[in-house]
Design a protein around this motif. Structure first.
Motif, PDB file in Angstrom:
ATOM      1  N   GLU A  17     130.865 -13.327  14.896  1.00  0.00           N
ATOM      2  CA  GLU A  17     131.657 -14.285  14.118  1.00  0.00           C
ATOM      3  C   GLU A  17     131.127 -14.365  12.683  1.00  0.00           C
ATOM      4  O   GLU A  17     131.906 -14.403  11.717  1.00  0.00           O
ATOM      5  N   ALA A  18     129.792 -14.379  12.531  1.00  0.00           N
ATOM      6  CA  ALA A  18     129.192 -14.422  11.198  1.00  0.00           C
ATOM      7  C   ALA A  18     129.548 -13.172  10.395  1.00  0.00           C
ATOM      8  O   ALA A  18     129.841 -13.247   9.193  1.00  0.00           O
ATOM      9  N   VAL A  19     129.540 -12.015  11.056  1.00  0.00           N
ATOM     10  CA  VAL A  19     129.891 -10.753  10.395  1.00  0.00           C
ATOM     11  C   VAL A  19     131.344 -10.781   9.929  1.00  0.00           C
ATOM     12  O   VAL A  19     131.665 -10.397   8.796  1.00  0.00           O
ATOM     13  N   CYS A  20     132.247 -11.225  10.801  1.00  0.00           N
ATOM     14  CA  CYS A  20     133.671 -11.294  10.433  1.00  0.00           C
ATOM     15  C   CYS A  20     133.894 -12.264   9.278  1.00  0.00           C
ATOM     16  O   CYS A  20     134.670 -11.977   8.351  1.00  0.00           O
ATOM     17  N   ASN A  21     133.207 -13.404   9.324  1.00  0.00           N
ATOM     18  CA  ASN A  21     133.333 -14.377   8.240  1.00  0.00           C
ATOM     19  C   ASN A  21     132.810 -13.809   6.925  1.00  0.00           C
ATOM     20  O   ASN A  21     133.417 -14.005   5.863  1.00  0.00           O
ATOM     21  N   PHE A  22     131.677 -13.108   6.996  1.00  0.00           N
ATOM     22  CA  PHE A  22     131.115 -12.544   5.768  1.00  0.00           C
ATOM     23  C   PHE A  22     132.046 -11.475   5.192  1.00  0.00           C
ATOM     24  O   PHE A  22     132.240 -11.399   3.970  1.00  0.00           O
ATOM     25  N   ALA A  23     132.615 -10.655   6.069  1.00  0.00           N
ATOM     26  CA  ALA A  23     133.550  -9.621   5.615  1.00  0.00           C
ATOM     27  C   ALA A  23     134.745 -10.249   4.897  1.00  0.00           C
ATOM     28  O   ALA A  23     135.161  -9.794   3.820  1.00  0.00           O
ATOM     29  N   SER A  24     135.295 -11.312   5.475  1.00  0.00           N
ATOM     30  CA  SER A  24     136.424 -12.008   4.851  1.00  0.00           C
ATOM     31  C   SER A  24     135.998 -12.694   3.558  1.00  0.00           C
ATOM     32  O   SER A  24     136.742 -12.711   2.564  1.00  0.00           O
ATOM     33  N   GLY A  25     134.776 -13.245   3.553  1.00  0.00           N
ATOM     34  CA  GLY A  25     134.270 -13.911   2.360  1.00  0.00           C
ATOM     35  C   GLY A  25     134.110 -12.961   1.185  1.00  0.00           C
ATOM     36  O   GLY A  25     134.355 -13.338   0.031  1.00  0.00           O
ATOM     37  N   LEU A  26     133.705 -11.730   1.462  1.00  0.00           N
ATOM     38  CA  LEU A  26     133.594 -10.725   0.396  1.00  0.00           C
ATOM     39  C   LEU A  26     134.939 -10.513  -0.292  1.00  0.00           C
ATOM     40  O   LEU A  26     135.014 -10.411  -1.521  1.00  0.00           O
ATOM     41  N   VAL A  27     135.969 -10.435   0.521  1.00  0.00           N
ATOM     42  CA  VAL A  27     137.318 -10.253  -0.035  1.00  0.00           C
ATOM     43  C   VAL A  27     137.684 -11.462  -0.896  1.00  0.00           C
ATOM     44  O   VAL A  27     138.208 -11.320  -2.008  1.00  0.00           O
ATOM     45  N   HIS A  28     137.360 -12.651  -0.417  1.00  0.00           N
ATOM     46  CA  HIS A  28     137.754 -13.880  -1.118  1.00  0.00           C
ATOM     47  C   HIS A  28     137.053 -14.020  -2.471  1.00  0.00           C
ATOM     48  O   HIS A  28     137.640 -14.568  -3.417  1.00  0.00           O
ATOM     49  N   ILE A  29     135.803 -13.545  -2.598  1.00  0.00           N
ATOM     50  CA  ILE A  29     135.108 -13.667  -3.891  1.00  0.00           C
ATOM     51  C   ILE A  29     135.451 -12.522  -4.828  1.00  0.00           C
ATOM     52  O   ILE A  29     134.904 -12.427  -5.934  1.00  0.00           O
ATOM     53  N   GLY A  30     136.357 -11.631  -4.376  1.00  0.00           N
ATOM     54  CA  GLY A  30     136.893 -10.632  -5.284  1.00  0.00           C
ATOM     55  C   GLY A  30     136.418  -9.213  -5.098  1.00  0.00           C
ATOM     56  O   GLY A  30     136.778  -8.325  -5.888  1.00  0.00           O
ATOM     57  N   HIS A  31     135.617  -8.952  -4.049  1.00  0.00           N
ATOM     58  CA  HIS A  31     135.135  -7.581  -3.863  1.00  0.00           C
ATOM     59  C   HIS A  31     136.230  -6.719  -3.236  1.00  0.00           C
ATOM     60  O   HIS A  31     136.797  -7.061  -2.204  1.00  0.00           O
ATOM     61  N   LYS A  32     136.504  -5.560  -3.871  1.00  0.00           N
ATOM     62  CA  LYS A  32     137.549  -4.647  -3.397  1.00  0.00           C
ATOM     63  C   LYS A  32     136.950  -3.547  -2.533  1.00  0.00           C
ATOM     64  O   LYS A  32     135.780  -3.181  -2.691  1.00  0.00           O
ATOM     65  N   ARG A  33     137.766  -3.000  -1.658  1.00  0.00           N
ATOM     66  CA  ARG A  33     137.306  -1.995  -0.699  1.00  0.00           C
ATOM     67  C   ARG A  33     136.666  -0.793  -1.388  1.00  0.00           C
ATOM     68  O   ARG A  33     135.645  -0.278  -0.946  1.00  0.00           O
ATOM     69  N   GLU A  34     137.255  -0.316  -2.488  1.00  0.00           N
ATOM     70  CA  GLU A  34     136.770   0.907  -3.140  1.00  0.00           C
ATOM     71  C   GLU A  34     135.496   0.673  -3.953  1.00  0.00           C
ATOM     72  O   GLU A  34     134.869   1.623  -4.428  1.00  0.00           O
ATOM     73  N   GLU A  35     135.104  -0.597  -4.120  1.00  0.00           N
ATOM     74  CA  GLU A  35     133.870  -0.908  -4.833  1.00  0.00           C
ATOM     75  C   GLU A  35     132.684  -0.877  -3.871  1.00  0.00           C
ATOM     76  O   GLU A  35     132.851  -1.025  -2.669  1.00  0.00           O
ATOM     77  N   ARG A  36     131.499  -0.709  -4.437  1.00  0.00           N
ATOM     78  CA  ARG A  36     130.296  -0.610  -3.599  1.00  0.00           C
ATOM     79  C   ARG A  36     129.471  -1.892  -3.673  1.00  0.00           C
ATOM     80  O   ARG A  36     129.385  -2.533  -4.718  1.00  0.00           O
TER      81      ARG A  36
END
Length: 697
Positions: free
Chosen positions: A114-133
């Motif tokens: 659950e923590a991993v899924c939340n962190f993954a979603s949180g990355l998207v929310h703060i603006g990190h894009k898939r193609e970025e590292r």
């Protein structure tokens, strides 16, 4: 023949048969492979390299999700509660931080997922894009692993960077990979803010600590960045869930920056399939690996050895408890007196270790035994000798009931240092000395599997099996790898050598990585694909195969050597810096992976040394006699230290001990070429006893 004699003979014959049986076990078999002609060995149980141990699983993200569903309620990630930080002063007035740590607090597999899924979603929310590292720049801890798996769920490539990396290498790693988000802890946040003006692409910082740096002026330097706490990213993800965007096997999972042997570090590109192959192979090696095991995690996750090990533990449902080298045992530097170390609190069954850690345990035990003295020391020495004889096959060695008695009365205290429940230790990262390997094996009562691999092969290569009691070898090929030796005529190593084939080590298999990031020239130099599609990595290490298919590392093709604690020494570079000493006519630096310092053979300059001796009023019979005097050795060594400091060499690069030689090295002596270049291997063999004496003294 008397019954008494038969009674003695039968056990002896049985023991000899058992020894011959064990010695005759084939752990590696000849393999039919393509590419450059050589001598190739495969794992004895697998005819072709293993890619995955789980049907339908082809990425680390798939594997993690499957394991979390299978072991949902099982405890998974554990972190010790911090009770207090205190500063203590030593007798010389220096201050040291001491930690009082409590029990382990655990996340279950379900909670971690659950923590991993939340962190993954949180990355998207703060603006990190898939193609970025994303870069993870921190010491090993629970959040490190959660961040890694969170990135995998969004198919985001993770750049791993040692927390101890210097400013220049740190800037190079982040700029070269065009990282936009850095995940770090408070300590690393300060480093990043100090160099913020040199970072070209960083936009976001995620700090693992809720109490971020309180230094306002520092935070202002990073005012162009968005700085968010780790827990806040998780909260944002929980409130704004995003669907997973899972990777494929060929997608790059990690760009791992090595510490660098010379110059700036190189980034090794690892696919999900590469790392999964190593994880799958190790699964078949450690006996009865499963959800009852407890693993102590304290080595850097930025190193492939630890990253692969933790993914193995996650795959089988084991518990992972986090610690650090400074809090590992009850007597570790940062542990407050009266507080248990990580191992005592966790009581792990499995751990990885680097030789320096095991050497430290061994030296600590021996020092305590010697200090105690008396009957305790005599008992320890007797117990050790009996166990040593048994492991080496002596009929008179301690076996059966006697072994258990020695373990209970003598070695139980040693086992308690690491929690008392260790059943298997993996040693990697550098060569482990035979003495330490045998000592730890006897005192812990558990096998040590010595492995050989590189970042470029995802730590996959060879691995000692649990029932292999030999020392000084690194085992047979892992099921994911073929190991091939090829001739290196310049060094005198050939696959036709007798009694053992020798040559440069090549590793082939699905664990061999894609290459170096933005470094096609170096990639082409050491990576080759054969006519059958097998990818090979040319290690530059020299090995020899034993008759049972196990590998032994015997040399290094290049003159770069890794010391015991992982520091690299470029022999030629150091020699060029030290030869400026007026007392030096020629010099050969020698670095041994089993030691933490270098030594040197120095051909002394006769005019310079005799002139110094005359001024000092030192009497000598001849030049050879002068070179033997302690005051002469001290003077020359001091001049080398001065030359090394002037050249800005690291302390570990400057020889700690030297042997002065009065006879010059000439082409006629065979010690140098016609161009006066060192014949390093010839010199090493010629002066082998002198070199050994330097390390003994």
């Amino acid at each position: 023949m008397s019954p008494y004699f038969i009674g003695l003979l039968v056990p002896l014959v049985f023991t000899l048969l058992l020894r011959n049986s064990k010695n005759g076990k084939k752990r590696g078999l000849l393999a039919d492979v393509g590419g450059e002609p050589g001598y190739a060995i495969r794992n004895y149980r697998f005819t072709s390299p293993v890619t995955t141990a789980w049907e339908g699983i082809s990425t680390l993200a798939d594997l993690f999700e499957q394991s979390c569903k299978q072991h949902r309620s099982k405890r998974f990630l554990g972190t010790r509660k911090l009770i207090s930080r205190e500063m203590e002063k030593s007798e010389d007035g220096r201050s040291f931080e001491k930690l009082q740590l409590g029990e382990y607090e655990w996340l279950s597999y379900g909670e971690a997922f659950e923590a991993v899924c939340n962190f993954a979603s949180g990355l998207v929310h703060i603006g990190h894009k898939r193609e970025e590292r994303v870069a993870i720049f921190a010491d090993t801890r629970e959040e490190w692993f959660i961040a890694l798996q969170g990135c995998f769920r969004r198919n985001v490539t993770v750049v791993t960077i040692y927390a101890s990396l210097g400013e220049e290498a740190l800037c190079h790693s982040l700029n070269e990979t065009e990282v936009t988000t850095v995940i770090c802890a408070n300590k690393e946040l300060k480093k990043l803010l100090d160099i913020s003006g040199q970072l070209d692409t960083v936009k976001r910082i995620v700090c693992m600590d809720d109490e971020m740096s309180s230094n306002g002026s520092l935070i202002e330097r990073g005012s162009s960045w968005t700085i968010t706490s780790f827990s806040e990213v998780e909260r944002l993800g929980q409130e704004n869930p995003t669907e997973a965007d899972l990777p494929l096997s060929a997608d790059i999972a990690v760009i791992m920056y090595t510490s660098g042997s010379t110059g700036l570090p190189k980034g090794v590109m690892m696919t999900h399939g590469n790392v999964l192959a190593t994880v799958s192979a190790v699964m078949t090696i450690v006996p009865m690996l499963g959800n009852k095991d407890v693993y102590l995690a304290y080595l850097p996750l930025a190193h492939i050895l630890e990253l692969a090990a933790e993914n193995v533990m996650a795959a089988v449902g084991s518990s992972i408890g986090y610690g650090s080298p400074l809090t590992l045992t009850d007597t570790s530097n940062k542990i407050k007196r009266g507080t248990k170390g990580d191992a005592s609190m966790l009581r792990p069954t499995l751990m990885t270790a680097v030789p320096a850690i095991l050497d430290r345990v061994r030296d600590g035990v021996l020092k305590k035994v010697d200090a105690t003295g008396g009957l305790s020391k005599r008992l320890f020495d007797l117990a050790y000798a009996r166990r040593f004889s048994a492991i080496n096959g002596s009929w008179f060695g301690a076996r059966g009931l006697e072994r258990h008695l020695w373990n209970f009365f003598v070695f139980r205290k040693v086992r308690a240092i690491l929690g008392g429940h260790i059943r298997f230790v993996l040693s990697g990262g550098a060569p482990l000395s035979g003495d330490t390997q045998r000592f730890i094996n006897i005192c812990l009562g558990a096998p040590i599997g010595q492995g050989y691999g590189l970042t470029e092969t995802c730590a996959g290569g060879t691995f000692s099996e649990y029932d292999d009691t030999s020392v000084g070898r690194v085992g047979a090929p892992l099921p994911c790898s073929f190991i091939k030796l090829i001739d290196w005529p310049e060094g005198g190593y050939l696959i036709t050598d007798s009694p053992k084939p020798r040559g440069e080590i090549l590793i082939g298999g699905p664990n061999v990585t894609v290459g170096y990031f933005k470094n096609e020239e170096k990639t082409k130099e050491v990576y080759k694909v054969d006519e059958r599609g097998m990818r090979w990595f040319y290690t530059g290490d020299i090995g020899q195969f034993h008759s049972d298919g196990c590998l032994e590392i015997i040399d290094r093709k290049k003159d770069i050597v890794k010391l015991q604690h992982g520091e690299y020494v470029s022999l030629g570079k150091v020699e060029a810096a030290l030869i400026v000493s007026p007392y030096v006519e020629n010099i050969m630096l020698h670095a041994d992976p089993f030691h933490s310092y270098c030594v040197a053979l120095v051909v002394a300059s006769q005019p310079a040394l005799e002139g110094w001796a005359s001024k000092q009023g030192i009497a000598f019979v001849d030049f050879a006699d002068l070179c033997q005097k302690q005051e002469t050795v001290r003077e020359v060594l001091a001049s080398l230290v001065k030359a090394g400091n002037q050249a800005r060499l690291e302390k570990f690069e400057i020889p700690a001990k030297i042997k002065l030689l009065s006879e010059p090295w000439t082409p006629e002596s065979g010690l140098v070429t016609a161009a006066l270049k060192l014949k390093r291997e010839v010199i090493r063999k010629t002066f082998s006893e002198d070199l050994a004496q330097l390390y003994r003294s």
